[in-house]
Structure formats: C-alpha cells, structure tokens
Motif scaffolding. Structure first.
Motif, PDB file in Angstrom:
ATOM      1  N   TYR A 151      34.830  43.952  40.800  1.00 12.22           N
ATOM      2  CA  TYR A 151      33.740  44.288  41.716  1.00 12.22           C
ATOM      3  C   TYR A 151      32.545  44.938  41.040  1.00 12.22           C
ATOM      4  CZ  TYR A 151      38.153  44.781  44.201  1.00 12.22           C
ATOM      5  OH  TYR A 151      39.406  44.625  44.667  1.00 12.22           O
TER       6      TYR A 151
ATOM      7  N   PRO B  37      31.776  50.653  54.236  1.00  9.12           N
ATOM      8  CA  PRO B  37      32.923  50.530  53.330  1.00  9.12           C
ATOM      9  C   PRO B  37      33.212  49.087  52.879  1.00  9.12           C
ATOM     10  CG  PRO B  37      33.457  51.996  55.123  1.00  9.12           C
ATOM     11  CD  PRO B  37      32.083  51.480  55.389  1.00  9.12           C
ATOM     12  N   ARG B  38      33.076  48.118  53.777  1.00  3.88           N
ATOM     13  CA  ARG B  38      33.502  46.779  53.348  1.00  3.88           C
ATOM     14  C   ARG B  38      32.505  46.127  52.410  1.00  3.88           C
ATOM     15  NH1 ARG B  38      33.758  42.237  57.837  1.00  3.88           N
ATOM     16  NH2 ARG B  38      32.986  40.885  56.211  1.00  3.88           N
ATOM     17  N   THR B 233      44.016  58.586  47.783  1.00  2.00           N
ATOM     18  CA  THR B 233      44.894  57.726  47.002  1.00  2.00           C
ATOM     19  C   THR B 233      45.009  56.332  47.582  1.00  2.00           C
ATOM     20  OG1 THR B 233      46.448  59.295  47.874  1.00  2.00           O
ATOM     21  CG2 THR B 233      46.551  58.856  45.539  1.00  2.00           C
ATOM     22  N   LYS B 234      45.018  56.224  48.901  1.00  2.00           N
ATOM     23  CA  LYS B 234      45.266  54.918  49.501  1.00  2.00           C
ATOM     24  C   LYS B 234      43.983  54.130  49.711  1.00  2.00           C
ATOM     25  CE  LYS B 234      49.750  55.428  50.075  1.00  2.00           C
ATOM     26  NZ  LYS B 234      49.861  56.572  49.149  1.00  2.00           N
ATOM     27  N   ASP B 235      42.866  54.750  49.423  1.00  2.00           N
ATOM     28  CA  ASP B 235      41.578  54.148  49.697  1.00  2.00           C
ATOM     29  C   ASP B 235      40.648  54.432  48.546  1.00  2.00           C
ATOM     30  OD1 ASP B 235      40.851  52.815  52.021  1.00  2.00           O
ATOM     31  OD2 ASP B 235      41.254  54.609  53.212  1.00  2.00           O
ATOM     32  N   ILE B 236      39.876  53.438  48.129  1.00  2.00           N
ATOM     33  CA  ILE B 236      38.780  53.809  47.241  1.00  2.00           C
ATOM     34  C   ILE B 236      37.675  54.290  48.140  1.00  2.00           C
ATOM     35  CG2 ILE B 236      37.004  53.029  45.673  1.00  2.00           C
ATOM     36  CD1 ILE B 236      38.781  51.299  44.344  1.00  2.00           C
TER      37      ILE B 236
ATOM     38  N   ALA C 249      43.602  44.107  37.928  1.00  2.00           N
ATOM     39  CA  ALA C 249      44.749  44.801  38.515  1.00  2.00           C
ATOM     40  C   ALA C 249      45.414  45.788  37.562  1.00  2.00           C
ATOM     41  CB  ALA C 249      45.778  43.791  39.023  1.00  2.00           C
ATOM     42  N   TYR C 252      44.185  49.027  38.557  1.00  2.00           N
ATOM     43  CA  TYR C 252      44.166  49.418  39.967  1.00  2.00           C
ATOM     44  C   TYR C 252      45.139  50.548  40.245  1.00  2.00           C
ATOM     45  CZ  TYR C 252      41.774  45.107  41.469  1.00  2.00           C
ATOM     46  OH  TYR C 252      40.891  44.101  41.667  1.00  2.00           O
ATOM     47  N   ASP C 253      44.685  51.484  41.089  1.00  2.00           N
ATOM     48  CA  ASP C 253      45.645  52.366  41.720  1.00  2.00           C
ATOM     49  C   ASP C 253      45.733  51.907  43.171  1.00  2.00           C
ATOM     50  OD1 ASP C 253      43.257  53.152  42.751  1.00  2.00           O
ATOM     51  OD2 ASP C 253      43.412  55.255  42.196  1.00  2.00           O
ATOM     52  N   TRP C 254      46.299  52.710  44.051  1.00  2.00           N
ATOM     53  CA  TRP C 254      46.497  52.267  45.434  1.00  2.00           C
ATOM     54  C   TRP C 254      45.199  51.783  46.054  1.00  2.00           C
ATOM     55  CZ3 TRP C 254      48.569  56.621  43.265  1.00  2.00           C
ATOM     56  CH2 TRP C 254      49.966  56.662  43.158  1.00  2.00           C
ATOM     57  N   GLY C 255      44.149  52.551  45.803  1.00  2.00           N
ATOM     58  CA  GLY C 255      42.864  52.212  46.397  1.00  2.00           C
ATOM     59  C   GLY C 255      42.358  50.855  45.946  1.00  2.00           C
ATOM     60  N   GLY C 256      42.408  50.598  44.647  1.00  2.00           N
ATOM     61  CA  GLY C 256      41.921  49.338  44.115  1.00  2.00           C
ATOM     62  C   GLY C 256      42.732  48.165  44.621  1.00  2.00           C
ATOM     63  N   GLU C 259      41.895  47.553  48.257  1.00  2.00           N
ATOM     64  CA  GLU C 259      40.549  47.022  48.360  1.00  2.00           C
ATOM     65  C   GLU C 259      40.538  45.530  48.018  1.00  2.00           C
ATOM     66  OE1 GLU C 259      37.862  49.221  49.184  1.00  2.00           O
ATOM     67  OE2 GLU C 259      36.909  47.287  49.551  1.00  2.00           O
ATOM     68  N   SER C 260      41.250  45.154  46.957  1.00  2.00           N
ATOM     69  CA  SER C 260      41.246  43.749  46.551  1.00  2.00           C
ATOM     70  C   SER C 260      41.852  42.888  47.651  1.00  2.00           C
ATOM     71  CB  SER C 260      42.006  43.569  45.244  1.00  2.00           C
ATOM     72  OG  SER C 260      43.378  43.773  45.444  1.00  2.00           O
ATOM     73  N   ARG C 262      41.865  43.719  50.985  1.00  2.00           N
ATOM     74  CA  ARG C 262      40.931  43.713  52.119  1.00  2.00           C
ATOM     75  C   ARG C 262      39.716  42.834  51.851  1.00  2.00           C
ATOM     76  NH1 ARG C 262      41.895  49.559  52.677  1.00  2.00           N
ATOM     77  NH2 ARG C 262      40.070  49.882  51.397  1.00  2.00           N
ATOM     78  N   GLN C 263      39.335  42.724  50.563  1.00  2.00           N
ATOM     79  CA  GLN C 263      38.180  41.901  50.221  1.00  2.00           C
ATOM     80  C   GLN C 263      38.518  40.417  50.199  1.00  2.00           C
ATOM     81  OE1 GLN C 263      35.009  42.671  49.741  1.00  2.00           O
ATOM     82  NE2 GLN C 263      35.148  44.898  49.851  1.00  2.00           N
ATOM     83  N   LEU C 265      40.669  38.811  48.060  1.00  2.00           N
ATOM     84  CA  LEU C 265      40.898  38.242  46.727  1.00  2.00           C
ATOM     85  C   LEU C 265      42.332  37.772  46.551  1.00  2.00           C
ATOM     86  CD1 LEU C 265      38.253  38.987  45.206  1.00  2.00           C
ATOM     87  CD2 LEU C 265      39.664  40.216  43.574  1.00  2.00           C
ATOM     88  N   MET C 284      36.033  47.666  57.454  1.00  2.00           N
ATOM     89  CA  MET C 284      36.498  47.778  56.072  1.00  2.00           C
ATOM     90  C   MET C 284      36.959  46.450  55.507  1.00  2.00           C
ATOM     91  SD  MET C 284      39.026  50.997  56.654  1.00  2.00           S
ATOM     92  CE  MET C 284      39.364  51.470  54.962  1.00  2.00           C
ATOM     93  N   SER C 285      37.382  45.541  56.385  1.00  2.00           N
ATOM     94  CA  SER C 285      38.179  44.412  55.909  1.00  2.00           C
ATOM     95  C   SER C 285      37.502  43.083  56.203  1.00  2.00           C
ATOM     96  CB  SER C 285      39.539  44.475  56.600  1.00  2.00           C
ATOM     97  OG  SER C 285      40.167  43.237  56.591  1.00  2.00           O
ATOM     98  N   LYS C 286      37.678  42.137  55.276  1.00  2.00           N
ATOM     99  CA  LYS C 286      37.132  40.795  55.478  1.00  2.00           C
ATOM    100  C   LYS C 286      38.217  39.807  55.890  1.00  2.00           C
ATOM    101  CE  LYS C 286      33.344  41.490  52.255  1.00  2.00           C
ATOM    102  NZ  LYS C 286      32.833  41.265  50.902  1.00  2.00           N
TER     103      LYS C 286
END
Lengths: 316, 272, 426
Positions: A151, B37-38, B233-236, C249, C252-256, C259-260, C262-263, C265, C284-286
């Motif tokens: 990204y 956010p998205r 932690t669960k979210d960027i 990846a 990536y931690d949990w967030g990454g 996110e991948s 939700r985006q 990918l 937040m999500s696509k």
C-alpha cells in the motif's frame, strides 16, 4: 587575567583582602555548582550504581520470586556468547558509524548550501527544523507506512519497478538495516546541518576574505581555512549524534521491531525487551552498562582525534 | 555576476528538492488524518480521497486529548525550567573555576546524558514508589531533569567559557557583588545560549516516550505515550495516529519555527 | 393558589427531593470509589470506555479506562504488580498470560467468588471453555473472561466461486486452495497471515502449527520445539508465504493482515472473530458483500478443535478488599447478559455467553455468530501454551519464524536454536 584588574601595587592588607575575595569567589562558584552536582548524583548515580550492582546477578523479577543469584561476569559474557545479543551489539556499531557519518556529510553539504545570507535560506532553514521536532516514534511509523510494499506510496512503486525486492526494503535481511539507518539520517541531518551552520556563521569574516584574496580555490579555502576553524562545532555535532545514535530505540522499535530475524536488532531494542518486558534485570543492566562504556570510548576517541586535528591545523 | 546568479539558482533548486524530500512524508501524515479508514490504504496507492473528520472524532473517543496535551506541556516545561535552574549556574561555575578538575566535572556531566534509560529506569521506578511520586508528573520531570540538566550544564559551560571575563571583572571592581556579576553581567549575554538549551530540553522531553510510558498513569500520561496506544493491534489505525500527531507535533513545530532565530544564534556563540 | 399553599408545595417538593436523594445514595453502594482499568486497545476498549458512565450511574463507582497498546499494557501492568504500586485495580489479561499471573499471584483468585455468585451471574449461560482457558490455571481463576475470540476462517465467496473451489475443510485442502487462488498479476492472493517479527508471527504460526498437528510442548510439558511435526508445519507456513501470500505479508502484524483482507487483496484468512465486524463495515471495508466466515480447517485425522483466544479481567491482588469487591462488581456487571448484548451491539466483537451469540438482534447485525458458537463448543485455548514461560518462548519463536519466512534460515536450524534457548527457561 583576573589578577591584573585589581591594581599594580600590592599592599599587604590589600593582598589579604584579595585572598579573602578569591576564597569568597571560590565558595560562590561551588555554591552555584553544588545543586546540579548533588541532584545528578542523587537521582542518576544512585540508580546507576544499583544497575552496576545488579549486572553481576541472575535477577529476574518475574521468576523465582525475584531471587538474586550472584553470577559474576556471566551477564557480560552472554553479550558475546548469545548470538542475538552479539548481533545487536554489532548492528549498533554499524548503525552508529553509518548514520553519524552520513548525517555529518549530508549535514555539512546542507549547511554550506544554507550559508549564504538571505530570506530564501532562512525560510528553508525553518522548514528543515520540522523533521527534527517530530516525535521519533511518529517518524518511524510514517516511513513504515510509506515503505509498505502493498500500500505504501514509496514501497509499492519501488517493488513494482523492481528497485526493491518484491517484499520491500524493510522485509529483507540485507536492506533493512541500511533503510533504518537512512530513516535516522532523514530525521537528524537537519539538526547536524543546523549546528554546523551555526559554526559557519560565527567564522570571522576577515579570514575568509583574506583567503579568497589569496586566490585560493573554493575547495582549498574550505579544506585549509573553514574546516580547521569549524572543528569545535564538528565535535559538538558528532558527540551529540553518537550519543543518541548508539542508544537508538524508537525508530527501530516501530519500523522493524529489530527484524527481519535479528537484522536490525540494536542494543537498546534488545535491552528494553530484556529489562522492561521480561524484567530480566541482571542481563538488562549489563546491556545498559556496556552501552555507557561504548559511548564513553567513542566520545573519548572523538575528543582525541579532534584535538590532534586541531593541533595539526594550527601547525600549518 | 552571471556565474554567481547561476550558482545561486543551482543552490536554490537543490534546496527545494531537499525540502520536498522532507515535506512529502510530513504531508502524507497530515493528510492521513483526514482520510476515511478504507481509503488510507488501497493497493495500488490512491492519491485522491474525500476528506473526513472521522479520525479526530475517534481520538476524542479514545483519549482525553486535552489532558494528554496538558501532561506533555507540564512535563516538558517542568523539566526545562528545573534543568535550566540547576544547569545554568553550574555551567557558569565550571567555566569560571580555575580548578583543574572543572573540565573533568564538565565532561562528567556530558557523560551523564549518555546513560541509557534501561540502566536506571527500574531502580528509579522503585525509588519513586518509595517516595510516593509514581504516576505523577514529578516522577518524569525528576528523571528527565537529570539527563537534561547534565546537558544544559555542559552547553552552558562552553558558552560561559567562550565569554570574555573582562566585563565581570570590571563590574566586580566597581563594587558589584559576585551574584551581581553572574546574574546582571554574565547571564544577559548568554540568553541565546539559554534559549538553545531550553529548546533542546523541550524537544527531548516532549518526544520521550519510554520514560513516561513506564512512570505515568492514565491521568498523567503525555501525547507521546498515547501515540503508540492509538496504534491498536487488530487495526492499522494510521488515521487516528495522524490525527493525534497533529496535537503532538504542531505545538513543537510552531515553537521551533518561532524560536529558530535564537536556536542558530545560540549555537553560534556556544561553540567558540 | 395562595402563597401559603405554594410554599407548602415547595416544602413538600424539597422533602420529596431529599428523600429521593437518600434513596438514590442507598442505591449507589459504590459511590466515591474509583476503579482504574488498564485495557488493551482492542475493539472492546472504546466500548468499555463508552459504557463506563452507565456503571457509574447504577452503582456510583467511577471507572477510568486507560487504553494501552499490547507492549505498554504488558510492561505497565507487570511493573504495577512487581512494584506493588496499585496503579490499576482492574487489568485486561491476554489468555496467554494466565500462567505468569497464577505463578506470581498478581491477581485475586476468583474461584470462591464465582461459586458464591454463580446464580446471579447466570454462570451456565457462559461457555465453560472461555472460563476454563481465559483465566483458569493451576486450580486458580486469575481472571474472568469478558471477551472471548474464536479463530475463524474468513473468505471471499466471489473469488472461490469464480475459481470453482469449495471452502477448505482440512488444513491440507486449505494449503492447496490458497495456492490455487493466487494470481500475483491480478494482485489476488490466496492466503494471508502475520509475518512480522514478534508476537504477531509467533501467534499466527502457532495457530497453523496446531492445525497441522504440531505442538510446542511435549506430553510432559517440556519444550519440544524442534519436533518433526513442528518443522514440517513451519515448512508449510513458509510455502504459503512464498506461494500464496501478498508480498508484504512478511511484515504484517494483525492490523496489516486485516487491512489486506478488507482491501480485497486476499481470498482466505484465518483470524480472530473480533475483527469480523470490520469486514461488514462499509466505512472500512471494500468486501462487504462478498465476505463469509466459517470455522477453521482441521488436519486430517485429528480431533475437531478450534482455536480460542481473548481477554479476561483480573483484579489486582494488592488493592484493599473494599476496592476488590467493587472491582468484582464491575466484572459481574460487564459480563451480565444485558451489558454483553449492548457491548456487542456497539461492535466490541467479544463474546462469552450463549444467550448473546443466540440473540436475534445481534445475529441480524452479525450473521457469523453461529460459527463462533460452534468454535466455542469445541475450543482449544492451549495451542499457545499458557505457561509462565510463554512470553519468552513467543519472543524466541517470533524471531525464528520471521527469519525463516524472509529466507536465509532453514526451518530445522531455526527451531533447533529456539529449542536450545527455551530449555534454559524451564
């Protein structure tokens, strides 16, 4: 100097009065210095002494009910025998030398660029102060986001165009440390430039003019006239940066956490983990003490080098 | 003269490029705060977005932002004032002392600044517990003052040393007291140096996060500590991070811009 | 109306108000008490902060929520316990910290209180697995669960349908499907998991390791990190990263990771159920319309078990008894059926009760709740060993697995080194 101002003829009484005055003056100066000395000794040295004491023990606050077992120098030996710790020590040296060297070179170039008086340069200087003031944690996070390969504004295209590996610069054991060093360089070069610029601006103008009247080229002028006069400033900049670079924590902590593998693990990242996460006080204290020792040796070496260069400059 | 104009043009272009290199990351962070956010992360990166204040609402939900700001200000100003009160006189004393040991003491102060926090933080933590200051602003101010007052002492030592003694001596022969010579004669001439030292102190304590993370509690923690927490932690949560970074960087950047003149001036006098 | 009667009315009003005030005070047994709560910055944290005033309204006790990131939470709470500084009355405890808590007696043992208040708490409505794993260790209940997470498989219906594949049910099928669904040219990847050094990669690998039949400890509870099963599962994990994961990846931690997904990918991701509300949130999500959630795959021939994680709430053992009682009241309140429902309506994504997971309003909002229920009924919360040495083992694994993923280190050699260091901890 101080004695000349009192007068040329010394009568006995006057001499006694001056002696008393010198005593009073000494007392006055001591009184001014005492609060700071006492404060530092009380608040810094006491914990520091405890840290040295603890470093000879196997002392973990989370296990064995916080029992202390004397282990001599084992904690220090572990810094070399433990592969992770050794890697952290080496990384820290590489980081310090590379980052400080680059910051010095770039900082000097930047300072020379900004040397000319003028509104434009003043505005540039003001803007360059911004990175210095941004919290290092935030700087690390910004670059982590920008370099993210899926990204990131930079990372995506760097990977797309094949400049970085497909996994990006921060996820490769060979490029992670250089990149972390460059982030540090990004943040601190302006500070070094600022300090050097301050030095440049305080150079006596007549010497510079004399040098250019002699027909010396720009490079000659810089090497033979500017640099020697700039040495004290260079010293200040280097010492400041070495002290902080050796203790690098924030930037690495948030960009790579010391990874991938142990590729960017630094002494402080490792020490903070051992001390403030696992509460392995003995080992963490040893790491801290070694860091102090290394910084002291590095700074002492700088002092000697600069002094020698100073002497040589004065001879020519 | 033509060569000179060309040279200036080259210099300025280089500077503009360097400035861009510095401004892009900063602008990215600032803009992140206004992205929904998205849209913060799309692959490939997108350069347009519809601005929102969602992230700001979120940080006010998560944190008492004004309290954080207050803590940051109190702690950095407290540290700075205390460091200057202790460090400036000490620097003067060392610079004016004729003792051979003065320089040793000065370097001792410089060395104190290099002490890594892990070596002292846990013993200090227990010490603060015993005197009941844990979780207060004082705990952070006290420990940061050791490092900063050491640095101020060293900086001011080199300033005062560079200052000619004649004026003070003249004042003394005119019947001025020792205190007067220090306070009314020497001190005013080093104001730029004091401002430069103060700036270093403020920057250092404003940005420090390891010490306050360890020593403060929910009521007393500063912005730097919250910055990391805003990064769940669960979210960027880059958006909330960007929003919070507004509060943590804007004041210090403004101050640096404002005092920038003194900064350079201060450093100029200090090193010779 | 005369002045006198007005006055009378006024007096009567005053009396009424003061009586009501007295009644109110009696209703608020905890008036004047402040409870400091150290909370992990997960989805539930802002919700607890939001609901806290309601607790104050009912009982009079103020709850201050200090929201911290994982590392700071661990450091600060442990420092508080070790130094006996009583900074926090209540702490959120990750499931894996139970061993350390029990060993060092950081928190109050809640066993007797739970027994005493079982009826009031409607204990049989709470999944026994959450009580057992989130907080029970060595016969002590060091924390009470308030946020149970189930390991679930989130996937994209559209991508699987387009490829003509069905949702994998075994771990072996999962690997196969993930590789088939990957097409880097279209920026489409079959799988994503945490690869970042530290807790992130360690925890995700342990999840896959358990599914593939590996285990970090042997039958006697001693480390067996370089066992053949573990080495093999690490090889599979690396293969997945090399052939099926987005290139980023490994960082990536949990967030990454979330996110991948939700985006859009990624086609399949094993994750904690707590992140699921985010996939259905259009801000937040696509992938709102194409996402589905099911139970995680299991290895062929192994008993059916699903990973359990989450957070419990512990009471600092150092604080005085009155304060402890108040803290216990807060835990009971937070875990009560009504508040649990409200808590999750607000998007906390944290479940412990059968009634909450069966609630029609919640099911309308979050269609995947039956999956969580099924997982909780066959839960395994021990695939990450909840022993006192867990944080150190996790740290060692976090570095070793990450080093394997980025290349240059062989799985066997990496796990051998971890084993060698881990043995010293026991």
């Amino acid at each position: 100097m101080a004695t000349t101002s009192v007068g040329s003829i010394d009568f006995p009484q006057r001499k006694a009065a001056r002696l008393r005055f010198q005593d009073r003056r000494r007392l006055f100066l001591i009184a001014l210095a005492v609060p700071a000395v006492v404060y530092v000794v009380l608040i810094a040295l006491w914990p520091l002494a405890q840290g040295i004491w603890y470093s000879f023990f196997d002392y973990n606050l989370l296990r064995g009910g916080g029992r202390r077992t004397f282990v001599g120098l084992a904690n220090y030996a572990e810094l070399w025998t433990d592969s992770t710790a050794r890697r952290a020590l080496i990384n820290t040296f590489v980081f310090t030398f590379a980052a400080v060297a680059l910051e010095f070179v770039f900082g000097l170039c930047l300072a020379l660029l900004l040397w000319r008086e003028g509104r434009f340069n003043r505005i540039c200087l003001a803007f360059l102060l911004i990175p210095v003031t941004i919290t290092p944690v935030v700087v690390g996070l910004i670059f982590r986001a920008l370099l993210a390969v899926d990204y990131g504004f930079f990372g995506y295209y760097l990977a797309e165009w094949g400049i970085s590996g497909p996994r990006g610069f921060l996820a490769s054991t060979s490029s992670a440390l250089p990149v972390v060093i460059l982030i540090d360089v990004w943040e601190w070069t302006p500070l070094v430039a600022l300090i050097l610029l301050a030095g440049l601006k305080s150079l006596p103008g007549d010497i510079l003019e004399a040098a250019s009247a002699d027909g010396a080229t720009a490079l000659q002028r810089f090497r033979l006239v500017v640099l020697p006069l700039l040495l004290p400033t260079v010293f200040l900049a280097l010492v400041l940066r070495v002290m902080d670079a050796f203790r690098v924590f924030d930037i690495i902590f948030v960009t790579t956490g010391g990874g991938p593998g142990d590729a960017t693990n630094s002494l402080m990242v490792y020490g903070v983990k051992q001390g403030l996460q696992f509460f392995n006080i003995g080992f963490a204290s040893a790491i801290g003490n070694v860091a102090i020792l290394c910084i002291a040796v590095l700074c002492a070496a700088f002092t000697l080098l600069i002094r020698r260069a100073d002497v040589r400059a004065n001879e020519t | 003269m033509k060569a000179r104009t060309r040279q200036i043009a080259i210099e300025r272009t280089t500077l503009v490029v360097i400035l861009a290199l510095y401004m892009i990351p900063v602008l990215w962070l600032v803009s992140t705060a206004y992205k929904p956010p998205r849209e913060i992360f799309s692959s490939p990166p997108s350069f347009t977005f519809s601005p929102t204040l969602f992230n700001f609402e979120r940080i006010f939900q998560l944190f008492d932002v004004w309290q954080l700001l207050k803590s940051s200000i109190v702690m950095s100003l407290g540290t700075t004032v205390l460091s200057l009160l202790l460090g400036v006189p000490a620097g003067y004393a060392l610079a004016r002392s004729k003792s051979r040991y003065a320089i040793v003491v000065a370097y001792f102060f410089l060395a104190i600044r290099t002490v890594p926090i892990i070596a002292t933080l846990i013993p200090f933590y227990l010490m603060m517990r015993d005197i009941g200051l844990l979780g207060t602003w004082w705990a952070v101010i006290l420990i940061n003052t050791t490092l900063n007052c050491a640095f101020v002492t060293w900086m001011m030592f080199s300033y005062f040393r560079a200052l000619p003694r004649d004026m003070e001596e003249a004042a003394l022969t005119d019947g001025c007291t020792l205190w007067g010579a220090f306070y009314r004669v020497a001190l005013p001439t080093v104001v730029p140096g004091i401002i430069a030292s103060a700036l270093f102190c403020i920057m250092f304590s404003w940005n420090d996060f390891l010490t306050p993370m360890f020593l403060t509690n929910s009521d007393t923690k500063p912005l730097s500590v919250a910055l990391l927490a805003s990064f769940g932690t669960k979210d960027i949560t880059w958006g909330t991070l960007g929003a919070l970074a507004h509060f943590s960087t804007v004041p210090i950047v403004l101050m640096a811009l404002f005092l920038n003149r003194y900064f350079v001036q201060g450093l100029t006098k200090g090193v010779h | 109306m005369s002045t006198a009667s007005l006055l009378k009315l006024g007096v009567a009003g005053l009396v009424y108000v003061s009586i009501a005030g007295a009644a109110l005070a009696a209703d608020k047994p905890l008036a004047g008490i402040t409870l400091n709560l150290a909370s992990q910055n997960d989805q539930f944290a802002p919700v607890i902060a939001k609901l806290a005033p309601k607790f104050e309204e009912e009982t009079g006790a103020t709850v201050k929520v200090d929201i911290l990131d994982y590392g700071s939470l661990l450091t600060k709470t442990q420092a508080d316990f070790i130094g006996h500084t009583k900074n926090y009355d209540l702490v959120t405890m990750d499931i894996v910290w139970a061993g350390q808590y029990a060993d060092n007696k950081y928190t109050v043992d809640l066993t007797d209180w739970i027994k005493r208040d079982a009826d009031e708490m409607k204990l049989d409505d709470i999944y026994p697995s959450t009580i057992k794993y989130i907080g029970q260790y060595d016969g002590k209940q060091v924390a009470f669960p308030f946020a149970g997470y189930a390991a679930v498989l989130a996937y994209r219906k559209d991508l699987l349908d387009a490829a003509g594949l069905k949702v994998p049910e075994t771990a072996e099928e999962f690997v196969e499907t993930a590789i088939k669904l990957t097409d880097p040219d279209k920026k489409q990847y079959g799988f994503v998991a945490n690869g970042q050094k530290g807790p992130a990669v360690a925890q995700d690998w342990l999840q896959y390791n358990a599914q593939l039949g590996g285990s970090v400890l042997d039958a006697s509870g001693k480390p067996a990190i370089n066992s053949e099963a573990n080495v093999n599962s690490l090889k599979v994990y690396k293969e997945l990263f090399d052939k099926a994961a987005p290139p980023g990846a490994v960082d990536y931690d949990w967030g990454g990771r979330e996110e991948s997904f939700r985006q859009g990918l990624v086609a399949m991701m094993e994750t904690w159920s707590v992140g699921a509300p985010g996939y259905y949130d259009p801000s937040m999500s696509k992938i709102v319309d194409s996402v589905a959630i099911t139970t995680t795959p299991v290895a062929k021939g192994l008993p059916v078990k699903y990973g359990l994680g989450g957070w419990g709430m512990g009471i600092n053992a150092d604080i005085d008894p009155a304060q402890q009682e108040a803290a216990w009241k807060f835990i009971k309140w937070l875990t009560s059926p009504e508040i649990q429902k409200e808590f999750n309506m607000e998007g906390a994504g944290s479940y412990i009760r059968k009634s909450t997971l069966a609630d029609p309003d919640l099911n309308k909002k979050f269609p995947y709740l039956p999956v969580i229920a099924k997982s909780f009924e066959n839960a395994d919360g021990d695939y990450r060993p909840r022993i006192p040495q867990y944080p150190e083992i996790q740290d060692l694994l976090g570095t070793a697995v990450n080093a394997v993923l980025v290349g240059g280190v062989e799985p066997k050699a990496a796990l051998d080194e971890v084993q060698e260091k881990a043995v010293k901890l026991f």
